[in-house]
Write a protein that holds these residues in place. Structure first.
Motif, PDB file in Angstrom:
ATOM      1  N   TYR A 162       5.820   8.068   5.168  1.00  0.00           N
ATOM      2  CA  TYR A 162       6.268   7.977   3.777  1.00  0.00           C
ATOM      3  C   TYR A 162       7.514   7.089   3.740  1.00  0.00           C
ATOM      4  O   TYR A 162       8.424   7.272   4.570  1.00  0.00           O
ATOM      5  CB  TYR A 162       6.670   9.354   3.228  1.00  0.00           C
ATOM      6  CG  TYR A 162       5.595  10.423   3.227  1.00  0.00           C
ATOM      7  CD1 TYR A 162       4.231  10.123   3.196  1.00  0.00           C
ATOM      8  CD2 TYR A 162       5.961  11.775   3.226  1.00  0.00           C
ATOM      9  CE1 TYR A 162       3.272  11.121   3.185  1.00  0.00           C
ATOM     10  CE2 TYR A 162       5.006  12.782   3.209  1.00  0.00           C
ATOM     11  CZ  TYR A 162       3.663  12.454   3.198  1.00  0.00           C
ATOM     12  OH  TYR A 162       2.713  13.450   3.184  1.00  0.00           O
ATOM     13  N   CYS A 165       8.961   2.122  -1.877  1.00  0.00           N
ATOM     14  CA  CYS A 165       8.269   0.851  -2.104  1.00  0.00           C
ATOM     15  C   CYS A 165       9.286  -0.252  -2.360  1.00  0.00           C
ATOM     16  O   CYS A 165      10.320  -0.024  -2.983  1.00  0.00           O
ATOM     17  CB  CYS A 165       7.370   0.953  -3.338  1.00  0.00           C
ATOM     18  SG  CYS A 165       6.072   2.163  -3.253  1.00  0.00           S
ATOM     19  N   TRP A 178       7.667   5.653  -4.009  1.00  0.00           N
ATOM     20  CA  TRP A 178       7.434   5.615  -2.563  1.00  0.00           C
ATOM     21  C   TRP A 178       5.946   5.557  -2.247  1.00  0.00           C
ATOM     22  O   TRP A 178       5.110   5.805  -3.111  1.00  0.00           O
ATOM     23  CB  TRP A 178       8.115   6.780  -1.847  1.00  0.00           C
ATOM     24  CG  TRP A 178       7.843   8.161  -2.347  1.00  0.00           C
ATOM     25  CD1 TRP A 178       8.435   8.783  -3.418  1.00  0.00           C
ATOM     26  CD2 TRP A 178       6.923   9.120  -1.802  1.00  0.00           C
ATOM     27  NE1 TRP A 178       7.946  10.059  -3.555  1.00  0.00           N
ATOM     28  CE2 TRP A 178       7.015  10.293  -2.583  1.00  0.00           C
ATOM     29  CE3 TRP A 178       6.048   9.114  -0.725  1.00  0.00           C
ATOM     30  CZ2 TRP A 178       6.257  11.443  -2.328  1.00  0.00           C
ATOM     31  CZ3 TRP A 178       5.294  10.251  -0.456  1.00  0.00           C
ATOM     32  CH2 TRP A 178       5.402  11.397  -1.252  1.00  0.00           C
ATOM     33  N   GLU A 179       5.644   5.169  -1.026  1.00  0.00           N
ATOM     34  CA  GLU A 179       4.247   4.947  -0.644  1.00  0.00           C
ATOM     35  C   GLU A 179       3.875   5.771   0.581  1.00  0.00           C
ATOM     36  O   GLU A 179       4.749   6.262   1.300  1.00  0.00           O
ATOM     37  CB  GLU A 179       4.015   3.459  -0.372  1.00  0.00           C
ATOM     38  CG  GLU A 179       4.858   2.896   0.761  1.00  0.00           C
ATOM     39  CD  GLU A 179       4.694   1.390   0.909  1.00  0.00           C
ATOM     40  OE1 GLU A 179       3.776   0.818   0.314  1.00  0.00           O
ATOM     41  OE2 GLU A 179       5.499   0.788   1.655  1.00  0.00           O
ATOM     42  N   VAL A 180       2.590   5.892   0.770  1.00  0.00           N
ATOM     43  CA  VAL A 180       2.036   6.615   1.928  1.00  0.00           C
ATOM     44  C   VAL A 180       1.265   5.607   2.773  1.00  0.00           C
ATOM     45  O   VAL A 180       0.443   4.858   2.241  1.00  0.00           O
ATOM     46  CB  VAL A 180       1.079   7.741   1.475  1.00  0.00           C
ATOM     47  CG1 VAL A 180       0.466   8.430   2.680  1.00  0.00           C
ATOM     48  CG2 VAL A 180       1.808   8.742   0.595  1.00  0.00           C
ATOM     49  N   ARG A 182      -1.133   5.458   6.157  1.00  0.00           N
ATOM     50  CA  ARG A 182      -1.846   6.249   7.183  1.00  0.00           C
ATOM     51  C   ARG A 182      -2.438   5.295   8.210  1.00  0.00           C
ATOM     52  O   ARG A 182      -2.881   4.200   7.874  1.00  0.00           O
ATOM     53  CB  ARG A 182      -2.979   7.056   6.548  1.00  0.00           C
ATOM     54  CG  ARG A 182      -2.500   8.043   5.509  1.00  0.00           C
ATOM     55  CD  ARG A 182      -3.674   8.859   4.955  1.00  0.00           C
ATOM     56  NE  ARG A 182      -3.396   9.368   3.611  1.00  0.00           N
ATOM     57  CZ  ARG A 182      -2.685  10.444   3.350  1.00  0.00           C
ATOM     58  NH1 ARG A 182      -2.180  11.146   4.332  1.00  0.00           N
ATOM     59  NH2 ARG A 182      -2.473  10.843   2.103  1.00  0.00           N
TER      60      ARG A 182
END
Lengths: 183, 123
Positions: A162, A165, A178-180, A182
């Motif tokens: 996490y 951005c 904010w971004e995720v 994976r």
């Protein structure tokens, strides 16, 4: 010798909790109860001098409960210390995979706040920091030398990350988009 | 003292063994994530929901939640962060947050359907 040092360091909290408890009991039985409950904060001071680690909110709660119920606080404190040692072992594994100049600033999300680590990780990203979980199953985050969150750290190994951005823009609510990520 | 410690441990184990699991009805009805779901559902069912921007919806929900949940509640802390998280991931993030707080089977149809429409639009 090196193994012995590593073992002692890896089990530091259990060893110190046990030692602190024994010292506390000894002082309480000798009629110096106030001195007894002051033993544990003294070990925290030693930890801070040795490796910069600070007591968490849970540590403080357990210490405060020592004023009310010594047996319950001892049992809870011992279990908490075992959890802390498990976290320290996993944290050491994660730090070993990161560049040495960054490794010492990587910390467990467990100690960031009172919420569970996964929620603390979201709070960290919302506050402008980078948090990630690796294959060992521990949520961690990184700060700079002044304990400020780092927004754009890219760990060598992660499962889920996490982070805020770009372009970084504080929202009216006080957080950041904010971004995720994976893998 | 050793006897006291052993007694405490035995009592704790006995109480734990006799207690219902985390997913029992009694615990899933009134946890803070259910309160969050309830307030979220009420918002989506309101007449003006479709007229509001996603930020205005978040603002209204926050007002409701701040009255219904303590600031230290896990669901409220999670909401404060996830409202600014990626819209397409929000439902999974709420579920992760609930799971980390011990509510492994938490579900909320309204959040699943409208979670991406409440919070920062990520412009």
């Amino acid at each position: 010798m090196g193994d012995a040092v590593a073992t002692i360091h890896g089990n530091k909290n259990v060893i110190q909790t046990t030692g602190g408890t024994i010292a506390s009991i000894g002082l309480e039985q000798s009629g110096k109860k106030i001195a007894g409950v002051l033993v544990t904060p003294a070990t925290w001071t030693l930890n801070y001098v040795a490796d910069g680690s600070k007591p968490s909110a849970v540590d403080l709660g357990i210490w405060a409960s020592g004023f009310l119920s010594a047996p319950a606080a001892i049992v809870t404190g011992f279990l908490k210390a075992a959890v802390d040692d498990d976290i320290n072992r996993k944290l050491a594994l994660i730090q070993a995979k990161e560049p040495s100049k960054s490794a010492r600033f990587i910390k467990a999300c467990y100690n960031f706040g009172a919420a569970p680590p996964a929620i603390n990780a979201m709070t960290i990203a919302n506050s402008g920091g980078t948090a990630w979980i690796t294959s060992v199953g521990l949520w961690v985050y990184i700060t700079d030398a002044r304990d400020r969150l780092v927004a754009d750290y890219v760990p060598k190994e992660f499962v889920t990350l996490y982070r805020p951005c770009k372009p970084y823009r504080a929202l009216s609510t006080g957080g950041f988009d904010w971004e995720v990520i994976r893998k | 003292m050793i006897k006291n410690i052993i007694s405490c441990l035995l009592i704790a184990i006995s109480v734990s063994a006799c207690s219902p699991g985390k997913d029992s009805e009694a615990q899933t009805i009134n946890n803070d994530f259910d309160v969050f779901c309830e307030q979220f559902t009420l918002l989506t069912e309101s007449a003006e929901f479709s007229q509001l921007s996603s930020e205005d919806r978040a603002s209204r929900l926050d007002t409701k939640l701040s009255g219904a949940l303590a600031p230290s509640a896990n669901a409220y802390i999670a909401w404060t962060a996830i409202r600014n998280g990626p819209p397409s991931e929000r439902y999974f993030l709420y579920k992760d947050a609930a799971s980390s707080a011990g509510h492994n089977h938490w579900e909320c149809p309204a959040v699943k359907q409208h979670g991406h429409e409440v919070g920062s639009p990520h412009r």
